[in-house]
Write a protein that holds these residues in place. Structure first.
Motif, PDB file in Angstrom:
ATOM      1  N   ALA A 195       0.849  -1.189   0.000  1.00 39.11           N
ATOM      2  CA  ALA A 195       0.000   0.000   0.000  1.00 39.11           C
ATOM      3  C   ALA A 195       0.888   1.243   0.000  1.00 39.11           C
ATOM      4  CB  ALA A 195      -0.915   0.013   1.218  1.00 39.11           C
ATOM      5  N   LEU A 196       1.971   1.143   0.747  1.00 39.61           N
ATOM      6  CA  LEU A 196       2.935   2.241   0.804  1.00 39.61           C
ATOM      7  C   LEU A 196       3.483   2.533  -0.599  1.00 39.61           C
ATOM      8  CD1 LEU A 196       5.734   2.616   3.432  1.00 39.61           C
ATOM      9  CD2 LEU A 196       6.265   2.847   1.043  1.00 39.61           C
ATOM     10  N   LEU A 197       3.801   1.473  -1.329  1.00 38.41           N
ATOM     11  CA  LEU A 197       4.349   1.673  -2.678  1.00 38.41           C
ATOM     12  C   LEU A 197       3.301   2.293  -3.595  1.00 38.41           C
ATOM     13  CD1 LEU A 197       6.392  -1.643  -3.058  1.00 38.41           C
ATOM     14  CD2 LEU A 197       7.239   0.644  -2.481  1.00 38.41           C
ATOM     15  N   GLU A 198       2.057   1.846  -3.469  1.00 41.90           N
ATOM     16  CA  GLU A 198       0.985   2.455  -4.261  1.00 41.90           C
ATOM     17  C   GLU A 198       0.888   3.942  -3.948  1.00 41.90           C
ATOM     18  OE1 GLU A 198      -1.866   0.932  -6.419  1.00 41.90           O
ATOM     19  OE2 GLU A 198       0.035  -0.057  -6.766  1.00 41.90           O
ATOM     20  N   GLU A 244       3.437   5.945  -5.430  1.00 38.66           N
ATOM     21  CA  GLU A 244       3.225   6.146  -6.862  1.00 38.66           C
ATOM     22  C   GLU A 244       2.096   7.142  -7.128  1.00 38.66           C
ATOM     23  OE1 GLU A 244       2.778   2.398  -8.901  1.00 38.66           O
ATOM     24  OE2 GLU A 244       4.730   1.684  -8.248  1.00 38.66           O
ATOM     25  N   GLY A 245       1.576   7.745  -6.050  1.00 39.70           N
ATOM     26  CA  GLY A 245       0.553   8.773  -6.230  1.00 39.70           C
ATOM     27  C   GLY A 245      -0.848   8.207  -6.356  1.00 39.70           C
ATOM     28  N   LYS A 246      -1.058   7.045  -5.783  1.00 40.76           N
ATOM     29  CA  LYS A 246      -2.382   6.428  -5.892  1.00 40.76           C
ATOM     30  C   LYS A 246      -3.012   6.243  -4.519  1.00 40.76           C
ATOM     31  CE  LYS A 246      -0.532   3.716  -9.665  1.00 40.76           C
ATOM     32  NZ  LYS A 246       0.096   2.423  -9.783  1.00 40.76           N
ATOM     33  N   ARG A 247      -4.216   5.682  -4.529  1.00 46.56           N
ATOM     34  CA  ARG A 247      -4.864   5.310  -3.278  1.00 46.56           C
ATOM     35  C   ARG A 247      -4.018   4.240  -2.598  1.00 46.56           C
ATOM     36  NH1 ARG A 247     -10.376   6.149  -3.143  1.00 46.56           N
ATOM     37  NH2 ARG A 247     -10.819   4.107  -2.252  1.00 46.56           N
ATOM     38  N   GLY A 248      -4.046   4.229  -1.280  1.00 45.59           N
ATOM     39  CA  GLY A 248      -3.216   3.262  -0.561  1.00 45.59           C
ATOM     40  C   GLY A 248      -3.860   1.897  -0.479  1.00 45.59           C
ATOM     41  N   ASN A 249      -4.119   1.290  -1.610  1.00 46.37           N
ATOM     42  CA  ASN A 249      -4.691  -0.055  -1.631  1.00 46.37           C
ATOM     43  C   ASN A 249      -3.576  -1.080  -1.697  1.00 46.37           C
ATOM     44  OD1 ASN A 249      -7.311   0.879  -1.644  1.00 46.37           O
ATOM     45  ND2 ASN A 249      -7.576   0.684  -3.842  1.00 46.37           N
ATOM     46  N   PRO A 250      -3.493  -1.981  -0.723  1.00 43.90           N
ATOM     47  CA  PRO A 250      -2.462  -3.017  -0.790  1.00 43.90           C
ATOM     48  C   PRO A 250      -2.569  -3.799  -2.098  1.00 43.90           C
ATOM     49  CG  PRO A 250      -3.494  -3.045   1.346  1.00 43.90           C
ATOM     50  CD  PRO A 250      -4.303  -2.104   0.495  1.00 43.90           C
ATOM     51  N   ARG A 251      -1.412  -4.228  -2.581  1.00 45.97           N
ATOM     52  CA  ARG A 251      -1.420  -4.992  -3.823  1.00 45.97           C
ATOM     53  C   ARG A 251      -1.684  -6.458  -3.534  1.00 45.97           C
ATOM     54  NH1 ARG A 251       4.094  -2.472  -6.387  1.00 45.97           N
ATOM     55  NH2 ARG A 251       3.281  -0.359  -6.701  1.00 45.97           N
ATOM     56  N   ILE A 252      -2.132  -7.140  -4.552  1.00 46.97           N
ATOM     57  CA  ILE A 252      -2.359  -8.568  -4.437  1.00 46.97           C
ATOM     58  C   ILE A 252      -1.050  -9.270  -4.770  1.00 46.97           C
ATOM     59  CG2 ILE A 252      -3.642 -10.484  -5.433  1.00 46.97           C
ATOM     60  CD1 ILE A 252      -5.787  -8.009  -5.877  1.00 46.97           C
ATOM     61  N   LEU A 265       8.292  -0.839  -6.320  1.00 51.47           N
ATOM     62  CA  LEU A 265       8.064   0.531  -6.776  1.00 51.47           C
ATOM     63  C   LEU A 265       8.284   0.632  -8.285  1.00 51.47           C
ATOM     64  CD1 LEU A 265       7.511   3.463  -5.841  1.00 51.47           C
ATOM     65  CD2 LEU A 265       9.975   3.745  -5.601  1.00 51.47           C
ATOM     66  N   TYR A 266       7.333   1.192  -8.998  1.00 54.25           N
ATOM     67  CA  TYR A 266       7.367   1.326 -10.469  1.00 54.25           C
ATOM     68  C   TYR A 266       7.667  -0.004 -11.142  1.00 54.25           C
ATOM     69  CZ  TYR A 266       8.105   6.119  -8.828  1.00 54.25           C
ATOM     70  OH  TYR A 266       8.010   7.315  -8.164  1.00 54.25           O
ATOM     71  N   GLY A 267       7.253  -1.083 -10.497  1.00 54.17           N
ATOM     72  CA  GLY A 267       7.470  -2.408 -11.082  1.00 54.17           C
ATOM     73  C   GLY A 267       8.892  -2.915 -10.963  1.00 54.17           C
ATOM     74  N   CYS A 268       9.745  -2.192 -10.244  1.00 55.11           N
ATOM     75  CA  CYS A 268      11.152  -2.591 -10.119  1.00 55.11           C
ATOM     76  C   CYS A 268      11.380  -3.281  -8.769  1.00 55.11           C
ATOM     77  CB  CYS A 268      12.056  -1.365 -10.188  1.00 55.11           C
ATOM     78  SG  CYS A 268      11.863  -0.430 -11.695  1.00 55.11           S
ATOM     79  N   PRO A 269      12.433  -4.089  -8.675  1.00 50.51           N
ATOM     80  CA  PRO A 269      12.734  -4.753  -7.403  1.00 50.51           C
ATOM     81  C   PRO A 269      12.936  -3.725  -6.280  1.00 50.51           C
ATOM     82  CG  PRO A 269      14.084  -5.646  -9.169  1.00 50.51           C
ATOM     83  CD  PRO A 269      13.371  -4.468  -9.737  1.00 50.51           C
ATOM     84  N   THR A 270      12.306  -3.977  -5.142  1.00 54.01           N
ATOM     85  CA  THR A 270      12.290  -2.978  -4.075  1.00 54.01           C
ATOM     86  C   THR A 270      12.372  -3.661  -2.713  1.00 54.01           C
ATOM     87  OG1 THR A 270      10.845  -1.588  -5.428  1.00 54.01           O
ATOM     88  CG2 THR A 270      10.919  -1.084  -3.069  1.00 54.01           C
ATOM     89  N   VAL A 271      13.127  -3.049  -1.811  1.00 52.55           N
ATOM     90  CA  VAL A 271      13.110  -3.484  -0.423  1.00 52.55           C
ATOM     91  C   VAL A 271      12.429  -2.395   0.397  1.00 52.55           C
ATOM     92  CG1 VAL A 271      14.537  -3.821   1.631  1.00 52.55           C
ATOM     93  CG2 VAL A 271      15.118  -4.995  -0.484  1.00 52.55           C
TER      94      VAL A 271
END
Ligand code: FMN
Ligand code: SF4
Ligand code: FES
Ligand code: FES
Lengths: 447, 178, 336
Positions: free
Chosen positions: A176-179, A182-190, A200-206
């Motif tokens: 949700a933080l990454l969303e 990215e300037g979006k609603r804080g909806n957790p990803r599936i 983040l932006y589809g790139c590997p992220t820690v």
């Protein structure tokens, strides 16, 4: 024993400023890492240290780092989770406000280890003034060559930004933080995919908690083995505990993991005992999501051993008789506390903070709040207790993100350990003295 | 009605913010920019302001509405000059947040969620602000007021009233030093 | 390729196939119900949680079971995976819980709802739900709004599947509606009154699993089981022109896309999703506009078309007896 690692310079006047911080040995870990260590070697030290994520889940940080995908030519990101919204937790704010450069230093060393050239600190919107403190520290770090191109004359470059949130507990959940970033609603990803592969932006992220990243500094400075000597078993190092509630000395304490809970609550070194000479009733040991435990079970495990402030000891007995260290938000309650009212307060919180994506959490949290409200209004029935139990069971483990579990566990634990209190309210509504709970509806702004 | 346009200074900041992110990812700046917009346009985000932000950022208006309505710090209705946000969660609640709220309701003659008739105060109850060790607490603009009791609340209200200034999250001249 | 076993049926599917898709390839009982997933819309699924399944063996390589039920629509199969759907009583109980959550704030106004008879929620509740409610509080309501001349949005019925948002994002040019607010007050809306006007906006009606988005040109004209669907086509410059006409006698009551057994639009012969344009849907309401191909083959699995009027108790026993309804101050306050 009892050596502070993160807050060791807390008492030094002006430690907020770069000059004082640097004079007291600041940025040594960056020097050491960038000048003398390979990225793998830094990750190796973190692995050796046994450091576990301080954001709540306690996942081994070194292992998390080694999972980071490294496809060539694709950017990698380190994002610091400074959303700190778990009720009862305020250690990250303390750390960032008092020793901002420690976080910046940790971010640089950790970003170097992960090969990230851009990193973000995502901080909750309410901490706007803390964001300013961090930004000032970042400016100073740039001015002194710790950030930017070719740090210390090496090949390594890093840009670091503070990103501000705007009020949503759910943005502490990493996807949700990454969303949100990215300037979006804080909806957790599936999940899958996990952030280590596509973040983040589809790139590997820690994504790591503030305290986790700060702990990288002493780990790199003194070596992972040295860090691992502190603590007990798999709970290595020191941990910041946010102590609050009915205690004499609320505040942030840096403890060696493994301190007995009894000592933590009653010793003058820490919480200093219960306020106003009251009796001690219960503790929520790791932020509002973890199961509440009554006094006897928090001081001693079911087996009768003294309970320690460590991941394993607090979890001893599973949820039947144990709890979790979580984020270290230690909320103490005295004999006058109504567990049912407190539960209603927590449940209202989760109802308010559910993002609303998945049906069990969206609908179930509100339902539980209403039932608790009915009980506190004096209209509860005995079957309401079973209904609550059933609903929490139908939320737990069925949702997209762990907020559903976080809403379910407190309900289950309160019923498990304090069922008689619910029954008393239901049988004898007059026993609900001085019911103060009038925020029945969300103050969610609607269009 | 006032012309909706960022001041030159804010506009420069907004443009800088959008460049902080990788190519094509400038939408990331939306939340920080909404904070700037809210501070600049009377403490709330009207549809016109949101449309303006959408046009500045070159995104659809609905993308702005969706985000603005998700986060609790964005006000979609007008608010008073000082938005008083009292923490109502766990530790604050254990230590008397409700008394603070009731006191403020009486003192300002409004209920939670309402704005005083002089347009000076809006009262809001919010979730844990990460200050549980100094409970009960409240926030006005960027400032935290901690370890509250009713006298402190009274003093704060009088001070805010006499200053008569709008408080926003963003107005911070300098980081406060400890 | 990966071998996966669902409720004892084994199938070999290409890598990357989801459990739900694999189950649909097997067909029949092993297919979990899906309220938010829509195979023709990218990134759909994961929200409603009705398609949860139990993974009893993760894969050949890592045979450990998954600790929690997973959303079959968003979980890719692994070689050697074993999955339980209908055969796991605890899973069916969990699913009944999800259905209950979807229903507690649903108005249950089927008698006046245009979707009745072809409503996925009605089918779901019938097959997986309880026959009574345990929810005794006032239900959430919203104002009905017109989003454009032809589409009615009845948010009170919405289950927040996000499908219509994805239609707007993926097949129209420029989305003007979306999800606003958060938690249980989230709503689909344009925020400020705005018409959703676009050649393909009508497809939002076809993807809506409930009666939240309905065709204003068909509103209250007929119950769906009183009109007969026939396949028809026309030469349309904008879309494939392949539709279903819903007729009574010679009169065309409404036009929809052709659908498959999962209520998703059928592909056209060239393999593209058969979305239809608003002209075909809303403006061509005369038989002379169309060339009729013959009666539609539709899967009549919905509640009403099967004449399933007898209530069956679910296999698992509900935990509680009906509890006494007591008005709380909460409800009283809500009435004000
Ligand atoms: C609902 C929810 C809220 C969370 N809030 C926070 C938070 O405020 N701060 C935090 O560091 N982690 C939070 N987490 C945990 C993060 O998802 C993530 O595990 C953590 O940032 C990882 O960092 P760590 O490994 O350093 O702990 C939250 C998780 C959930 C499910
Ligand atoms: S569990 Fe709650 S917060 Fe998490 S995704 Fe589902 S609705 Fe959102
Ligand atoms: S409970 Fe009030 S600040 Fe945390
Ligand atoms: S269909 Fe899979 S979660 Fe909704």
């Amino acid at each position: 024993m009892g050596k502070k690692l993160l807050l060791k310079d807390d008492h030094i006047a002006g430690i907020q400023s770069y000059d004082v911080y640097r004079k007291n040995g600041g940025y040594a870990s960056v020097e050491k890492a960038v000048k003398t260590m390979t990225t793998e070697a830094v990750v190796e030290e973190v692995k050796k240290s046994g450091l576990r994520g301080r954001g709540g889940a306690g996942f081994p940080t070194g292992m998390k780092w080694s999972f980071l995908a490294k496809p060539p030519g694709i950017a990698r990101y380190l994002v610091c989770n400074a959303d700190e919204s778990e009720p009862g937790t305020f250690k990250d704010r303390y750390l960032m406000e008092r020793i901002p450069h420690l976080l910046i230093e940790g971010m640089i060393t950790s970003s170097y280890a992960l090969g990230a050239n851009t990193s973000y600190i995502y901080i909750r919107g309410e901490y706007y003034y803390v964001a300013r403190i961090l930004e000032k520290a970042i400016d100073e770090a740039y001015a002194n060559g710790w950030l930017g191109k070719n740090i210390l004359g090496s090949e390594y470059s890093l840009d670091l930004y503070v990103q501000i949130g705007a009020g949503a507990y759910i943005c502490g959940e990493e996807t949700a933080l990454l969303e949100s970033l990215e300037g979006k609603r804080g909806n957790p990803r599936i999940k899958p995919p996990f952030p280590a592969v596509a973040g983040l932006y589809g790139c590997p992220t820690v994504v790591n908690n503030v305290e986790t990243i700060a702990a990288v500094v002493p780990i790199v400075n003194d070596g992972g083995d040295e860090y691992a000597k502190i603590g007990i078993g798999k709970s290595t190092g020191t941990k910041l505990i946010s102590a609050s509630g009915h205690i004499n000395k609320p505040g942030v304490y840096e403890i060696d993991l493994g301190v007995p809970v009894e000592e933590f609550i009653f010793s003058d070194k820490y919480c200093g005992g219960i306020r106003g000479g009251k009796k001690f009733k219960a503790v929520v040991a790791g932020g509002s999501s973890v199961p509440i435990l009554p006094a006897d079970l928090i001081l001693k495990t079911a087996k009768g051993e003294p309970r320690l402030m460590s991941y394993e000891s607090l979890a001893d007995g599973g949820f039947a008789t144990g709890t979790m260290l979580g984020s270290g938000g230690f909320i103490v309650m005295d004999e006058d506390t109504s567990i049912v009212k407190n539960l209603w307060n927590f449940t209202r919180f989760y109802h308010h903070e559910s993002c609303g994506q998945c049906s069990p959490c969206r609908e179930g949290t509100g339902w539980m709040e209403k039932i608790l409200h009915r009980i506190l209004d004096g209209h509860g029935t005995m079957s309401d207790i079973d209904l609550l139990w059933d609903i929490q069971g139908k939320i737990e483990g069925k949702t997209i993100c762990p907020l559903g579990d976080a809403a379910a566990w407190p309900v289950a634990a309160a019923i498990r350990h304090f069922r008689s209190e619910f029954e008393e309210y239901i049988k004898n509504p007059k026993s609900i003295k001085d019911v103060k709970h009038y925020y029945r509806l969300n103050n969610l702004q609607s269009a | 009605m006032k012309d909706i346009r960022f001041s030159e200074e804010s506009m420069a900041l907004v443009q800088r913010m959008m460049k902080r992110y990788p190519e094509g990812k400038h939408k990331s700046a939306l939340i920080p920019i909404l904070h700037i917009a809210q501070a600049e346009f009377d403490g709330w985000l009207s549809p016109e302001v949101m449309n303006y932000v959408a046009s500045v950022m070159n995104i659809q208006s609905i993308e702005v509405y969706e985000v603005a309505s998700f986060y609790s710090m964005f006000n979609l209705k007008p608010v008073g000059k000082c938005l008083i946000e009292v923490c109502r969660t766990s530790s604050c609640w254990l230590l008397g947040a409700e008394d603070v709220i009731r006191h403020l309701e009486k003192k300002l003659n409004i209920k939670v969620g309402e704005t005083s008739s002089d347009g000076m105060f809006t009262l809001k109850s919010v979730e844990c602000l990460g200050s549980c060790g100094t409970a009960p607490m409240l926030q006005v603009g960027a400032d935290y007021y901690e370890n509250l009791n009713l006298e402190k609340v009274d003093a704060l209200v009088s001070r805010l009233k006499s200053e008569g200034k709008r408080k926003t999250y963003t107005d911070l001249p300098e980081p406060r030093t400890l | 390729m990966a071998k996966v076993t669902i409720d004892g049926h084994m199938i070999e599917v290409p890598d990357g196939t989801t459990i739900l898709q694999a189950a649909r390839m097997i067909g029949g009982d092993v297919v979990p119900p899906a309220m938010c997933y829509y195979s023709k819309l990218k990134t759909s699924g994961g929200y409603c949680r009705t398609c949860l399944v139990k993974v009893t063996k993760g894969s050949e390589k890592d045979p450990r079971p998954m600790p929690k039920p997973v959303a079959s629509c968003r979980t890719p199969v692994m070689d050697g995976m074993e999955v339980q759907n209908k055969t796991a009583p605890d899973l069916l109980e969990a699913r009944a819980g999800v259905v209950e959550f979807l229903l507690i704030n649903h108005p249950l106004d089927c008698p006046i709802c245009d979707q009745a008879g072809e409503c996925s929620l009605q089918d779901l509740a019938y097959e997986h739900g309880l026959s009574r409610t345990r929810y005794e509080f006032s239900r959430r309501t919203f104002q009905k709004i017109d989003i454009g001349e032809k589409i009615k949005l009845h948010m009170t019925r919405c289950i927040l599947c996000y499908r219509c948002v994805k239609v707007a994002e993926q097949i129209t040019d420029g989305r003007v509606h979306g999800v606003l607010n958060r938690g249980d007050v989230s709503e689909i809306s344009t925020y400020i009154s705005q018409a959703v006007d676009n050649d393909f906006s009508g497809n939002m009606i076809d993807v809506c699993p409930v009666g939240a988005l309905t065709d204003r040109t068909f509103r209250f004209k007929s119950r769906v089981w009183n009109v007969n669907p026939v396949d028809a086509h026309r030469d349309c410059p904008t879309c494939s022109g392949r539709v279903m006409l819903w007729m009574k006698g010679a009169e065309v009551f409404r036009v929809t896309a052709r659908k498959d057994e999962y209520a998703e639009v059928l592909d056209t012969p060239d393999g593209k999703p058969g979305w239809i344009c608003n002209t075909c849907r809303f403006d061509k309401k005369e038989t002379k506009d169309w060339i009729v191909d013959g009666p539609s083959k539709i899967d009549r699995h919905s509640v009403i078309s099967q004449n399933h009027y007898v209530l069956q108790e679910p296999a698992h026993k509900p935990l509680l007896n009906a509890v006494q309804a007591v008005p709380t101050s909460w409800q009283l306050e809500n009435k004000k």
